[in-house]
Write an enzyme that holds these catalytic residues in place. Structure first.
Site, PDB file in Angstrom:
ATOM      1  N   PHE A 432      40.233 -60.273 -43.094  1.00 62.21           N
ATOM      2  CA  PHE A 432      40.768 -60.296 -41.371  1.00 62.21           C
ATOM      3  C   PHE A 432      42.246 -59.449 -41.285  1.00 62.21           C
ATOM      4  O   PHE A 432      42.955 -59.715 -42.059  1.00 62.21           O
ATOM      5  CB  PHE A 432      40.848 -61.630 -40.813  1.00 62.21           C
ATOM      6  CG  PHE A 432      39.435 -62.092 -40.882  1.00 62.21           C
ATOM      7  CD1 PHE A 432      38.590 -61.923 -39.764  1.00 62.21           C
ATOM      8  CD2 PHE A 432      38.965 -62.918 -41.608  1.00 62.21           C
ATOM      9  CE1 PHE A 432      37.103 -62.168 -39.808  1.00 62.21           C
ATOM     10  CE2 PHE A 432      37.523 -63.507 -41.678  1.00 62.21           C
ATOM     11  CZ  PHE A 432      36.645 -63.038 -40.612  1.00 62.21           C
ATOM     12  N   ALA A 433      42.548 -59.084 -40.255  1.00 59.16           N
ATOM     13  CA  ALA A 433      44.022 -58.438 -40.118  1.00 59.16           C
ATOM     14  C   ALA A 433      45.046 -59.438 -40.291  1.00 59.16           C
ATOM     15  O   ALA A 433      45.847 -59.303 -40.498  1.00 59.16           O
ATOM     16  CB  ALA A 433      43.956 -57.655 -38.559  1.00 59.16           C
ATOM     17  N   PRO A 438      50.260 -61.068 -46.373  1.00 61.96           N
ATOM     18  CA  PRO A 438      50.648 -61.284 -47.705  1.00 61.96           C
ATOM     19  C   PRO A 438      50.773 -59.840 -48.490  1.00 61.96           C
ATOM     20  O   PRO A 438      51.519 -59.911 -49.447  1.00 61.96           O
ATOM     21  CB  PRO A 438      49.743 -62.006 -48.347  1.00 61.96           C
ATOM     22  CG  PRO A 438      49.162 -63.037 -47.222  1.00 61.96           C
ATOM     23  CD  PRO A 438      49.373 -62.066 -46.027  1.00 61.96           C
ATOM     24  N   HIS A 478      41.492 -64.999 -36.886  1.00 69.32           N
ATOM     25  CA  HIS A 478      40.570 -64.215 -37.133  1.00 69.32           C
ATOM     26  C   HIS A 478      40.345 -63.292 -36.069  1.00 69.32           C
ATOM     27  O   HIS A 478      39.397 -62.693 -35.883  1.00 69.32           O
ATOM     28  CB  HIS A 478      39.308 -64.806 -37.435  1.00 69.32           C
ATOM     29  CG  HIS A 478      39.226 -65.890 -38.760  1.00 69.32           C
ATOM     30  ND1 HIS A 478      39.846 -67.070 -38.331  1.00 69.32           N
ATOM     31  CD2 HIS A 478      38.608 -65.743 -39.780  1.00 69.32           C
ATOM     32  CE1 HIS A 478      39.655 -67.547 -39.782  1.00 69.32           C
ATOM     33  NE2 HIS A 478      38.903 -66.826 -40.573  1.00 69.32           N
TER      34      HIS A 478
END
Length: 688
Positions: A432-433, A438, A478
């Site tokens: 998910f975007a 990270p 999400h």
């Protein structure tokens, strides 16, 4: 082989490195760009460099100029980078001293090296991952030594960098997959002004005990003979056993942290004297006398080193400066995909969902290109992606071409640097975007800068797939839209399709583009489950269809007669916005042109400006939170370029400026643009 000649050669390299350090220090006004040197680290670095083959890869860190000398680079070449000269063989004056890269065939390969400590662990582990893949598939692009030797990879780093989380990600993957890599940790007990006892509870050797399957070795890195023996064992182990090794080398720090952070700023006299006792040069000089070299021979080696360094430095001082007209070159390398080709809507074709168009595109690419592989979280056989966007691929191509990774977004993204350098073409996924952040260290520090700072030698060819967008109560982690954040990163391309045909054509173009491409794929369009998105399903393009990046499309045509009378509006949008715009336009027959950007970078400004000039009234529509967004930036660009043709100010429609998308579907709808909101803006503009 460790013999008298090797010992003398090592000593010549050591005193050359020292002479270079002393020369830089004596000419601080000339050596004005920040730099570090290997003073104190020479023994372990030279012991390593002398044993590498041209088929190997090494990632030196910013204090590794002795390593570079040992693998065959000349002082003059290094000094050209020190002084940021035009003929700097690594970056053409764009990067710091001892930030090398290399594709010259007679030396080990070196991917782009950044300054961010520890960040090289992931791209370099990606090299080892790629070598393993090439061996598994017996691909001819694997380079071997003249005697058929297997290549190994060296990742060099300071001990202070081992506390970085991304080092742990790299080591975890290396031991999981048992990769042929050596992590050489040079421990001088300092991280700039922080001493080792301030910042860590254990050294790298002790820390590495927790990584099952990582062979560990320790050595006094100031002792050349012992360093040579240990590195010989480590290299032989990685070359034969094809497994990872850690070598922890304790070394003195005899120079400054950098030319700008002086040792006297933070180190005591006692500490400096203690480190001085471990100077590798007098230790090796004593060994030379012990194996039969006389004082004259040793003195002559020192004098010759000084002559070479003086000559090189004077020559480098006089070398040409970079041509400032070339400052914009090599951000990207040219893509072979220039024109739309193939059948977009074959007569015998059937409508497909966007998610299936993407799946089929990847499958066709993997059938045609054995150098293509796909990995990420949950893309393997059991699930095939959380949106089933990789369903059946692992079954068809095997677990070593399509496989799961740990929850390691940084590794997933950063490893593509090493893979790409070997000629592989990775397609990777982040679920998910909202979880891409990270990976930003790797995307910003390594991937985006690699082509530019290597002067075009190491563009990163990879496709990063990222599901984005809100629908159906996906909630705050999400549902994110991240295009504006991505677009602040220079050196990557951003694609955002709105329908199945574009998805397939753009996926093919992204794969063949030699630069890094991020595919933003709206999860609300994958299956056309959102009301009003039925047109995201299209006839599936033929296998040969390809749609170049940077080409917008007209998703809805206006009535030419109404355009001529000034009764029309253009909406510039992408992704879900295309469907909001088209549904809103149904209330204004013939009065709306919808431009689907399809690619956010490169951006088709020609089509945008032509549409704006034609209509004089424009809406920029985005799902992102509006303030400081790409949509607002684009509206300003339109205003500046088309000012004299506008009938009204550019309208921007975006989401409310909230920190996240709420999970309650009523709140979600209140936050997002809607068909009704777009209709209100259309009516407002048509009233002018």
């Amino acid at each position: 082989m460790l013999n008298r000649d090797t010992l003398l050669r090592a000593y010549q390299l050591m005193v050359t490195a020292k002479a270079m350090c002393d020369t830089y220090e004596a000419n601080r006004q000339v050596c004005k760009y920040v730099h570090s040197t290997s003073r104190g680290h020479e023994a372990i670095q030279i012991a390593t460099g002398l044993q590498l083959l041209s088929c190997d890869w090494v990632s030196p860190y910013y204090r590794d100029d002795s390593t570079l000398l040992a693998v065959g680079f000349q002082p003059y070449e290094l000094m050209l980078q020190l002084l940021a000269k035009r003929d700097d063989p690594f970056s053409a004056g764009r990067s710091y001293y001892c930030h090398p890269n290399n594709r010259v065939a007679d030396k080990p390969g070196i991917i782009h090296q950044s300054s961010a400590t520890g960040m090289q662990a992931i791209p370099t582990t990606g090299l080892a991952q790629g070598i393993q893949y090439l061996e598994q598939h017996n691909l001819s692009i694997l380079k071997r030594g003249d005697g058929g030797e297997n290549p190994v990879v060296i990742c060099s780093m300071g001990d202070g960098s081992v506390t970085e989380g991304e080092v742990a990600e790299a080591w975890q993957f290396a031991v999981l997959k048992q990769l042929p890599i050596i992590y050489l940790v040079q421990d001088n007990q300092w991280s700039i002004s922080a001493s080792s006892n301030e910042i860590r509870s254990m050294n790298a050797y002790e820390y590495a005990e927790g990584f099952k399957g990582l062979k560990r070795m320790q050595v006094d890195g100031s002792d050349f003979m012992r360093s040579y023996e240990v590195m010989s064992q480590a290299i032989e182990y990685a070359r034969r056993e094809r497994k990872p090794v850690l070598v922890h080398a304790k070394v003195p720090l005899l120079g400054h942290h950098t030319s700008g952070v002086r040792r006297e700023f933070y180190r005591s006299r006692e500490d400096l004297l203690k480190h001085g006792l471990y100077d590798p040069i007098p230790k090796l000089r004593l060994i030379l006398t012990g194996v039969g070299f006389n004082e004259h021979e040793i003195n002559e080696a020192e004098a010759q080193a000084q002559r070479v360094v003086n000559e090189a430095f004077n020559k480098a001082r006089e070398a040409a400066e970079p041509d400032i007209t070339e400052v914009e070159e090599h951000v990207f390398v040219p893509t072979p995909v220039k024109e739309e080709k193939g059948q977009r809507a074959p007569k015998s074709g059937e409508k497909v969902l966007m998610v299936d168009a993407a799946l089929h595109a990847v499958e066709e690419l993997m059938q045609e290109h054995p150098e293509a592989l796909l990995y990420g979280q949950d893309v393997g056989q059991r699930l095939g992606g959380v949106f089933r966007e990789a369903a059946t691929l692992a079954e068809k191509f095997g677990d070593n071409r399509v496989f799961n990774t740990a929850i390691q977004e940084a590794y997933i993204v950063g490893s593509t640097v090493g893979m790409s350098a070997l000629g592989l073409k990775p397609i990777v996924e982040v679920q998910f975007a909202d979880y891409l952040y990270p990976a930003f260290n790797q995307l910003v520090t390594e991937i985006s800068k690699s082509s530019y700072l290597s002067n075009g030698k190491f563009p990163v060819q990879m496709v990063l797939r990222v599901p984005v967008g809100a629908y159906g109560g996906g909630g705050p982690y999400h549902s994110g839209s991240i295009e504006s954040t991505l677009l602040t990163i220079k050196g990557i391309k951003i694609v955002y399709p709105s329908n199945a045909a574009d998805m397939k054509g753009l996926m093919k173009a992204a794969f063949h583009d030699p630069n890094p491409v991020v595919m933003l794929e709206h999860k609300g369009l994958y299956w056309s489950k959102v009301a009003g998105t039925e047109e995201a399903k299209t006839i599936e393009p033929a296998r040969d269809y390809i749609l170049p990046l940077g080409k917008a499309g007209v998703a809805m045509q206006p009535d030419p007669a109404k355009v001529k009378r000034g009764e029309t509006v253009c909406i510039i949008t992408y992704g879900m916005g295309v469907h909001w715009a088209k549904n809103a336009a149904a209330k204004f027959p013939g009065q709306v042109e919808v431009i689907d950007l399809r690619t956010l970078y490169p951006l088709d400004e020609n089509m945008i400006f032509e549409s704006v000039i034609k209509h004089g009234k424009v809406i920029v529509l985005s799902e992102e939170q509006q303030n400081n967004s790409f949509a607002e930036a684009l509206s300003l660009r339109i205003s500046n370029h088309c000012y004299h043709f506008l009938d009204a100010k550019v309208e921007v429609v975006g989401a409310l400026n909230l920190p996240a998308v709420p999970i309650n579907m009523g709140l979600e709808a209140a936050m997002l643009p809607t068909v009704e909101k777009v209709q209100n803006r259309i009516a407002k503009l048509l009233a002018y």
